[in-house]
Design an enzyme around this catalytic site. Structure first.
Site, PDB file in Angstrom:
ATOM      1  N   THR A  33       0.687  -0.969   0.360  1.00 61.83           N
ATOM      2  CA  THR A  33       0.207   0.004  -0.102  1.00 61.83           C
ATOM      3  C   THR A  33       0.465   0.914   0.223  1.00 61.83           C
ATOM      4  OG1 THR A  33       0.292   0.459   2.083  1.00 61.83           O
ATOM      5  CG2 THR A  33      -1.681  -1.302   1.291  1.00 61.83           C
ATOM      6  N   ASP A  34       0.463   1.982  -0.427  1.00 61.54           N
ATOM      7  CA  ASP A  34       0.775   3.604  -0.134  1.00 61.54           C
ATOM      8  C   ASP A  34       0.814   4.025   0.882  1.00 61.54           C
ATOM      9  OD1 ASP A  34       2.448   6.418  -0.297  1.00 61.54           O
ATOM     10  OD2 ASP A  34       1.142   6.702  -2.102  1.00 61.54           O
ATOM     11  N   GLN A  35       1.846   4.901   1.976  1.00 63.55           N
ATOM     12  CA  GLN A  35       1.631   5.119   3.782  1.00 63.55           C
ATOM     13  C   GLN A  35       0.177   5.435   3.544  1.00 63.55           C
ATOM     14  OE1 GLN A  35       2.751   5.300   6.662  1.00 63.55           O
ATOM     15  NE2 GLN A  35       4.355   6.043   5.775  1.00 63.55           N
TER      16      GLN A  35
END
Length: 573
Positions: free
Chosen positions: A284-286
């Site tokens: 996932t992105d942050q």
């Protein structure tokens, strides 16, 4: 189950055996911890050791710049030697290793590469990233950017994307990947399913890609399909919806229930894994970004894994996040099969670059001599070459350029610089290429070097007589070196005073040139400035090459795209 011998891992028998035996020997707690990655900022070496002994994460987006490269090299090697399972160490190296290292080379931003029209510079960004970051201990990079710059108002990817031409973006993605992998550094293609269609920043809101399925297939889809076919090992799932595909893959899905990619089974299992055939690592992105919060974090954490992501980037509270994942496993949201599949992919990504062999041989410390690659002369030479090829004359409607120092000696200089908002330097190295606090000194030094007599203009609400202004300055040069990260959805020029004397009110009376060292879309705010230059980053080399061209001592070679006009008629004049 994951095909460990096939694309993208291509493990041999020993690698496959290591993945399976390692997973089988892990405790339930270790498996849950292996689903997470976090920068662990603010921790000392001792605190890092203690934390990771209790919570053995899969990966650390390490910020070496906060420690210094020598200390970071020692810390990273020690943590690897202590670890039961080696870590993926990631840097945010989109424009070069400056995204992770103190003194790392800023090779070229995405927009800068586009201006050269030569994907070879994307390869150099990847190669130099691999060379310098591996010298400290990195083995993963959150890049390249596979986004398409389709909306000039999108300031988040303005300089980060390789432009608006999908084929060129794809060529650059492949070139960057090739360069990184030469040094065993795994690229992570981002931001699936694709930024650039609208203007919102996913750090601040759930964003949207509004293309039709056919339009997406011909643009972002081609970029991702090509990378997948060529064996990209990891892809980052972002906080964007893609309504056309989400509805196509799940006709019963209501718009109000639509989640961003990292929480969407339709986009990860359906589109990325199913239609595109990606079997590698999805991170996932942050998850501290606002775009992640389409639901309660406690529910989102296990759902990300259930939907097909293999790793969660960003920990809010370690105890609560682990509790959320364990609750998801207990309730069946995350099945044992899905957990095993995720662990296999994480371990296989590590084995694909030989981390299991390095663990056995204890060869994690690159040696102090390797640090000599960071910011070395050869890498800086490549960066200067990219600057020479990229500096772009967007317009020169009055034919005022070049401004020969022999004719236009007295130069009024105004610099708009800094970070919009209150970006704290303790965040470490970032992804933006502007906002240097040394930019004014760099500009003045370059102007003097080429024979000008520059004088900083002082902002005032009192403009004074135009005759006095003309007597004082032969020409005016305005420079913008502005950046922002995760604090505002758009970035526009901010002048020091209302009706400031530094506004370009004098363009009809003295030759005036406006130069941007970061964003390419500033013409929207200075539409009628007769001469406009885009330089794409603010390194000393780029500043020097820009002033040299303004002075007429070298030709402008960079090319611009139509989005530079910001969709407005008056920016052409």
């Amino acid at each position: 189950m994951v095909d460990l011998r096939g694309n993208p891992f291509y493990l041999d028998e020993a690698g496959e055996r290591w993945v399976k035996e390692t997973e089988a020997a892990m405790t339930p707690h270790e498996k849950v911890c292996q689903l997470f990655a976090d920068p662990l900022m603010g921790k000392s070496r001792e605190e890092l050791i203690q934390f990771l002994e209790e919570y053995p994460l899969a990966a650390i987006p390490f910020r070496a710049a906060l420690y210094g490269n020598e200390e970071a090299q020692d810390i990273m090697a020690e943590l690897q030697e202590r670890a039961k399972i080696p870590y993926l160490y990631a840097g945010n190296c989109e424009s070069g290793p400056n995204g992770a290292l103190k003194g790392g080379t800023l090779v070229a931003s995405g927009a800068q590469v586009r201006a050269t029209r030569d994907a070879r510079y994307a390869y150099e960004v990847g190669r130099i990233t691999g060379s310098e970051t591996s010298a400290v201990g990195y083995n993963w990079t959150f890049g390249p950017v596979g986004d398409i710059y389709g909306n000039w108002r999108n300031s988040l990817i303005n300089t980060r994307a390789y432009g608006s031409d999908p084929q060129f973006v794809s060529d650059c993605v492949e070139a960057y990947n090739k360069g990184c992998m030469e040094f065993g550094v795994v690229p992570c293609l981002k931001h699936f399913p694709g930024d650039g269609w609208e203007e919102r920043d996913q750090h601040l809101a759930i964003s949207n890609n509004g293309l039709t399925c056919e339009e997406w297939d011909e643009t972002y889809g081609k970029i991702y399909q090509t990378a997948i076919d060529h064996g990209v090992l990891s892809i980052m799932a972002a906080h964007f919806t893609l309504p056309a595909y989400q509805k196509k893959l799940n006709p019963q899905l209501e718009e109000r229930d639509m989640q961003p990619a990292c929480l969407s089974r339709e986009l990860i299992e359906g589109l990325l894994r199913g239609r595109l055939g990606f079997q590698g690592l999805v991170v996932t992105d942050q998850t501290k970004m606002m775009g992640y919060y389409g639901m309660s974090r406690f529910d989102a954490i296990p759902l990300s894994i259930a939907c097909g992501c293999d790793m969660i980037l960003g920990i809010n509270d370690i105890e609560e996040d682990l509790e959320a994942m364990k609750a998801g496993l207990k309730s069946g949201i995350v099945t044992e099969e899905r957990l095993t599949e995720a662990i296999y992919r994480i371990l296989a990504c590590k084995a694909a670059i030989g981390l299991h062999r390095r663990k056995e041989s204890g060869s994690f410390h690159p040696g102090k001599e390797a640090l000599g690659r960071i910011g070395c002369r050869a890498h800086l030479k490549t960066a200067r070459e990219a600057s020479r090829k990229a500096v772009t004359l967007v317009k020169n409607t009055k034919g005022q350029l070049p401004l020969s120092p022999e004719v236009y000696k007295k130069i009024g200089v105004f610099a708009l610089s800094g970070n919009v908002g209150s970006l704290n330097s303790s965040y470490g190295q970032g992804v933006q290429s502007g906002g240097s606090d040394q930019i004014t000194e760099r500009i003045l030094a370059a102007l003097k070097k080429y024979g000008y007599e520059p004088e900083l203009m002082v902002s005032s609400v009192n403009k004074g007589k135009i005759a006095d202004f003309k007597a004082k300055y032969d020409a005016v040069m305005i420079f913008a070196d502005i950046t922002s990260f995760a604090q505002t959805n758009s970035v526009r020029l901010l002048w020091p005073h209302p009706m400031s004397s530094c506004y370009p009110w004098y363009i009809h009376d003295v030759p005036t040139v406006f130069t941007s060292f970061n964003y390419t879309n500033h013409l929207v705010d200075v539409a009628r400035v007769p001469a406009f230059v885009n330089a794409y980053n603010d390194t000393p080399e780029t500043v020097d090459e820009t002033v040299k061209r303004i002075a007429g001592l070298a030709p402008f070679e960079g090319k611009y795209d139509e989005d530079v006009w910001c969709g407005m008629w008056d920016t052409h004049f």
